[in-house]
Design a protein around this motif. Sequence first.
Motif, short mmCIF file in Angstrom:
data_model
loop_
_atom_site.label_atom_id
_atom_site.label_comp_id
_atom_site.label_asym_id
_atom_site.label_seq_id
_atom_site.Cartn_x
_atom_site.Cartn_y
_atom_site.Cartn_z
N GLU A 102 -0.48 -7.69 -8.37
CA GLU A 102 0.30 -8.62 -7.55
C GLU A 102 1.47 -7.91 -6.86
OE1 GLU A 102 0.58 -12.81 -8.91
OE2 GLU A 102 0.00 -12.00 -10.85
N ASN A 103 1.13 -6.91 -6.11
CA ASN A 103 2.14 -6.14 -5.37
C ASN A 103 1.85 -6.09 -3.88
OD1 ASN A 103 4.50 -4.49 -6.68
ND2 ASN A 103 2.90 -4.63 -8.26
N GLY A 104 1.06 -7.01 -3.36
CA GLY A 104 0.79 -7.04 -1.93
C GLY A 104 -0.17 -5.95 -1.48
N VAL A 105 -1.01 -5.45 -2.38
CA VAL A 105 -1.99 -4.42 -2.03
C VAL A 105 -3.23 -5.11 -1.49
CG1 VAL A 105 -3.41 -2.53 -2.92
CG2 VAL A 105 -1.07 -2.86 -3.77
N ASP A 106 -3.87 -4.54 -0.46
CA ASP A 106 -5.09 -5.12 0.12
C ASP A 106 -6.26 -4.16 -0.07
OD1 ASP A 106 -4.62 -3.11 1.97
OD2 ASP A 106 -3.81 -4.47 3.48
N MET A 107 -7.38 -4.43 0.64
CA MET A 107 -8.57 -3.61 0.46
C MET A 107 -8.37 -2.17 0.89
SD MET A 107 -11.15 -4.77 -1.14
CE MET A 107 -12.38 -3.59 -0.59
N ASP A 108 -7.50 -1.94 1.85
CA ASP A 108 -7.21 -0.56 2.22
C ASP A 108 -6.60 0.19 1.05
OD1 ASP A 108 -8.15 -0.60 4.89
OD2 ASP A 108 -6.35 -1.68 5.51
N GLY A 109 -5.75 -0.51 0.30
CA GLY A 109 -5.18 0.09 -0.90
C GLY A 109 -6.23 0.36 -1.95
N VAL A 110 -7.21 -0.53 -2.07
CA VAL A 110 -8.28 -0.33 -3.04
C VAL A 110 -9.12 0.89 -2.65
CG1 VAL A 110 -10.35 -1.35 -4.06
CG2 VAL A 110 -8.33 -2.76 -3.67
N ASN B 192 0.83 -1.22 0.00
CA ASN B 192 0.00 0.00 0.00
C ASN B 192 0.85 1.26 0.00
OD1 ASN B 192 -2.22 -1.65 0.05
ND2 ASN B 192 -2.62 -1.41 2.24
N LYS B 193 1.96 1.21 0.75
CA LYS B 193 2.81 2.40 0.83
C LYS B 193 3.48 2.69 -0.51
CE LYS B 193 3.80 1.97 5.79
NZ LYS B 193 4.85 1.80 6.82
#
Length: 1756
Positions: free
Chosen positions: A910-918, A887-888
């Motif tokens: 596929e960079n380790g982003v989760d729902m907070d990133g969305v 996310n960062k």
Amino acid sequence: MRMERVDWPGDILSLVAQEASALVELLCEQNSGVLDRIFALVEPKTLDHRQSLTNTRDRVSAIVDYFKSSDRNSCRRFLAIVYQYSENIPLLLETTLVSIAGYTPGTNFNHTCETVDYSPLPYVKRPRLDHLQSYTDALKSMALQKYESVAQAVVKDIRLEDTWVYLRHRNPPRGKDRTIQPQASLDNHEGEESEHKVSVESLLKTTSRVVTLLGQAGSGKTLLVHCLGRDWAEGSFPSIHLLFLLEFRQLNLISRDLSLKELLFLFYPACDDDEEQSDAVFEFILSNPEKVCFIFDGYDEFRAKLTHPEKLESINDPNKPLPLTDLLSGLCSRRFLPDCTVLVTCRPRDVTDMFGSPGFITCELQGFDRLGVKEYAEQYFHKKGDELKKKAVNLLMNNRHLLSMSHVPGLCHICCVCMEHLFSSDGTDLQLPTSLTQIYMQILLAFLKRINGGVVSGTSPLQRYRSKIVEMSQLALKGLEESTIVFMDTDVSPELQDFGVKSGILSCVKLTREDGSSGYGFTFMHLTMQEFLAALHLMTSQNITESQLKKKLNLKTRWTTKIDPKSVFTDSLHVYVCGLAAEACKSSLVQLKGTEGTTAWVQKRQATVRNVLLGFAGSTSQTGPKIVELCRCAHETQDAKLARAIGSRPQFELRNIRLNAVDMDSLAFVTAAADQNVCLDIGGCSIDPDCLEILPSFKNVDHLIFRSRKYDDKFAEALCGILCKLQALQKLDFISGGLTDVGAAKLARALKDCPHITHLNVSDNSLKDEGITEIAETLCRLPNIVSVLMGKNSISTDGILTLVERMSACNSVQKVHVEANKDISLFFSQSSDKVCENTDLNNTEEPKNVMLKQCNINVSNVISLCNKLGGFSYITLVDLSNNSLGNKGLKKILDLLPKLGMIQEINVSENGVDMDGVVMLASALCNQKNLRKVDASENGKKKLVLWFDTSSRHNSRQLTPNVTGIHLHKKLSLTHSEIKPVYMTKLCKQLVKCENLLDIEFSHLKLSNESVEKLMLILPEMSSLQLLNLSHVDLSTNGALLLIRSLADCQRVTAVELRHQAEAFIKFVPEKAEAAICKLTEYKLCKSNVEKLSRILENCPRLSELDLSHNLLHDEGVKCFVDYLPKLKISSSVSLTGNQITQVGALHLVNSMNTCEKVVAVEVSLGVEDQSLIKFVQEHVNGKTLRLRECSFEVIHLKKLVEIVNRCPRLLTLELSSNSLHSQGLFSLLDSLVELSTIQTVKLRSNGLSSEQIEYFVKKLSSCHQHRDTRIEEPWLTGNAVASLIAKCLNLQPHIKEISVNRASINIITEGNSSPRSTFVAHPENFSPALQSISFDDCDIEGQHLAPLTLPIQKCHALQDLRFSQLKVDRKGADFFSAVIPFLRNLRNLTLDLKGAAEDEVATLMEALPKTTSFESLSLSQLVLGDHGATVLGRALQSVPNLKSINLSQCSVWTAARGQDLVRGLVQCVSLAEIRLDSVILDEEGITILAQGFSRLTSLRRLSLNKIRVVTSETFVNGTGILCLLASFKGFRQMEEIELESWRIGDSGTYELVKYIPSWTELVKLSLSDNNVTDQAGEKLLAALSHCRVLQKLQLSKNQLGQASAAKLAQVVPLLPQLSELNLSENQFGQQGSMSLCEGLMSMKALKILHLTSIGSSDLVGVASSLKHCPSIEDVSLSWNLCDDSLARTLAEILPLCTKLKRLDLEANNITTAGATVIAKCLPSCPSIEVIRLWRNPIAKEDENLKDQRLNFSSV
């Protein structure tokens, strides 16, 4: 014999330590007495400790360890005890102990004392050691003698430590696979050989292995193995005690079975045939195989093939005689004597016979390098004078052809002999040979010169010794054919023996026969000389036919398999035959032939050889090795035509063979002759770096490929030395090799001098950051570079960033693609210089893409990466998928990258982003002006792509408020995820802030009811939302009902379409929606769900359509819904299809017509189709329609149906189809149908009605008091059956007004009966029916069936229309019409489209034509009139002055004169308003009559002259006749339709027609297809049509219209508001013209049919997009235009908007499976479409996404 004392030369303590394990094993097997004697030598203190050990082995080991560290004398005494008293001592250990003990035989040992007495004892073990030693000495002596014999002619000493071979690392090497191509194994590196150099000496340094020494003819294999024997005899290999060198040429003489012992002592017998010595030696061999070496020389000369080990029987008895092939195979495959050393020499092709036993290795002799050739030549000419030596060496080194052959030692020697002979010959003009064959010809002359001691006479040596050469060459060929290389003295005549030995051509050799006796034989000085002489015989012997010669010219392959039969040992016979076909050898062959007419005979034979090779050159199936052989043959012939034929192929693919200098020279010869660019693909081939020096002579090689691990830095260095000399080279591949950074640096430096390079590939090597950077820095200096591939190397993240930085400085780079170490691809544009010169880069520079996948980029690398990306001037795509941003990192990317300029897409999947990133991205989507789309999957963990709008940055000076305002469309796509309630709230709260038009895609999700509730709470607040896509969502039924509620909660909702786990969406409009659609399908709705849904829908006043298909409602659910139906405000329709209802449910639906006043139609089908539909009207209902198909009603159901229908006061149409009505209920139903006064139309289709039942119904209709339209369709209603039925109906029902029969259906229209009672005709002969029209169309009626109709129709005096179409007419048919027509006094229209009538029958018909004044219309299309018929018809037409319409299309089988008679009669009908003469035959006179008649036909409105066939004269062909006919149109003022297809009127005819068109203001249809109208005339025509404001149909296909016509059409069509059909196919509008058509389509609101087949443009995206402006469109053809998937994508967008479209033709385009899938996905939203033709497109029609039946892929 006594043996003298011998002192051990080494350290005795070290030896004990070396043999400690052997001593322990020996002593553990001895009795206690021996151990006691040894214990007596040990100190008591030490002995006590050792004897305390309980285990015997431990005690013995301790004692041996004691003596290892004792003094020398104690150790010697210990060994003496061991030797004297031990039994069964191994032979090698025994030999060592004798030497160490220091006693000679005859010395006695006294064993009586406790202490050791050194007095000698008789020694009984010594004799077998003497035997072994003496035999070994004899072997060494023989080895030295053989070496001296072989090495007599050796120029310089052979030092094995300086002689090198290539050691191959593969076990075993695999030959050509019959099922797997060498390319496949090479690309996967499976079975690929890697090599390194080792000395020949090292081959025997390591024992107990099988070594195969490969080498081509002349490489020195035989000499080297004898050198090995020499060095062994001189003590170089101490680990080998016995070495046996056997020659296969000797083994060929053995035919009987032998044991191993017999074989060895046959060639290496014991001294004086001492049996005891033989036994002792053989016992040593069996006991110590690891100390024995077998060398087998010349396997290629062996007549047989080794037996495969799997076929060998188990060998337990070493003395058992075996076939020689079994015996040798057992040794080579380690079946016996498994630890012995075996060395076999052979040629490379025979290596597969070695079977790959354990320890098997393969090595190949390395030939001379350039320095080696020079050293050998200098040594050869050392004693022949400095001047000759200098001249010869310089000549050899500077002649490429001679030098390439000299890399083989044997050929180098031959070349030296050849040059010596040439220099010693008379004459100053030195003619150097240019081929190997020519060299051997000179060698032959040199040998012949030796016979007389070099004395030269006047005659040629070839002529002088012709007979002997002929005899010698015949012997050579016989030997090759019989696989004989050693000839017995009885096989060679004494004279030939003397000639051969004196000349040096033959050598005398000593032979050992299989019985052990000795003899002599003869061999050629070398096998190659035997092959050359055999070739001479083939080319000069009259006894050799051309057929036999051709059989010898089969190309040799260098790929072999173990299953290949063993071939003869010759390798080069075909090469010498080809060489003798050279022009330079013709004179020598003529001399050897020596008869009259020799020259012509020789030339013919040479031509035969060249023609065979030309045949090989034309074959496309030749493999790489055979191509090389073919090149060698062509080089030998020196024939330019042949070389050109071989070299004309675009690629030479060479795999897994050794390429020598001769091969490379031959390849250079053929490629240079072809004079075209060629690709040289070398993979897995062993090639010496020196051979690369020949590459510059490949003048036409533009693509060079090297692929193998063998090609390392050293190879690359050699390649770099010649790269700049390859002037034609554009593509270089150095792949799957051993290149490291060192080699890459050298390669990069070399590339700087290669400005023509366009493609470079160094993939799959061992490059690291430094090497890749070196190459990258060079690329900017290559002006023509297009692509560089560096994948499958080792690059780090820092190296990748450095690569990006280097590429950012290169203006020409277009794409940088890095995917871990798998793929590094760089692509460049060659137009960068032009771009830089242009001042407006934003408009001209090509976009750049940077793709860095799986590069381990994390948040710490982002700033550095963005800074480096900033160096790119115009970057549009950045792909950072499969990294570690999190996310960062994503936040930093969002902050930095969009600021770089023109970026349109960023891929961070596929960079380790989760729902907070969305959620963060959703916020950015609303807040960042240029971010237009976010596409994510699996909660951001998988796919995550960002799209940006660059229009605002592209040209800021042209911005308007609308460009960057709310009109920018944005989209958030989140798929394959699970959105929990908390995140649904967060997402929606961010999306509410979006001021732009917004689409949300939540497809393939798992949504809980709670998440749906959160969505529905905020949904009304999303004022900019246009589309909510919920396709393939795992949604519960309650969740779906919650979404349906949006129809009530949000007035902007215009459609809710929910299909369970399939396509589903909610559509919005900006303001309040006027109408809404609701579709809820494929859910399982129970009664409570239906009630809940109905209550929701009660609050939806704007509902237009409701679709509840496939919800498993069953009868109960349908009844529940029908009960609620009056409360619902639905304006259009309800679909309940596929809900598995029964007849009961169907009746519930029928009853809705009574319970709900707004229901106007109910359609129910319970068959396979399972369709249920209810239709509504908004205005006052005038009538209702009920359609029931395949309902299979029982009697109870029929009664209920009648009851329901009786209660329906406004039922106008009732249709019953395929209902299998039962007799009992059927008559009741028929009675009810008659009695129902509200029914006006009854349709009974395929209900199984019989003729009697139909008659009953028709009879009942006579009591009906109003107009009634009845249609009955049954499959049996054809032919005689339907004719008889119609006759009966006419008799039973006098009120029938119209009857039409079409195929298997009859349509009866009856008048109302004014009488209050039913009319029953007691005497039918006395009444006159009211029938006015009767027609029979395509119902299989023949003339013989018409008899029953005669009387009924004769009575129909009111009949006005009589039509028979597709009727087979015979005499009875003609008589029928003759009998009927005269009675029809009121007949107005007669259609007789008949077939099969004879000429007299046609004449009969023509004579019967009506001659009344009321007769107005006659159609005889397709009736074959003939001359008589045409004449009669011409006369008849003069009797019908009021005729208004005539159709004679396709009637003409008459002569020109009779055609004139017909036309004269036709033009007398001055009242004609319609004439159709398609495809008739007229001559010029007939056309003239017609043209003159047109001037009088002022009432003509419709004229069709399509494809009229004119028997023309020269005048008519030149256009005068056509113009005359067109000029006759001048008087037409009321023209409505005119068709002139295939007239070929051209521009002149068009101009004539244009004069009259503006006056035809009522024109409805114009057809001018296939008339050669060009663009210029087309413009005039279209301008004239602007006056025809009611034009509906325009056909202009198959002309030469272009862009100008298309532009004019766009201007004209707005003036033609009723235009409904437009055909412009097969013109050449081009892309610009198609754009003009788009403009025209915008205003064509009435257009129904549009055909644009093959219009010369593959870009019809604009045309497709314009179809949305054609609301009436039904039929579109865009076939044969080669359009790609972009057209398919556009069609998928607009097809749902074309609500009336039925047919779409896309045949013969370039639409792929992907494009077809896009179209298929939109079809559920296109219910009107019936078929989409996709023939001849590259589509996998088996694809699961293409199962819709409306997609048609073939004509079957």
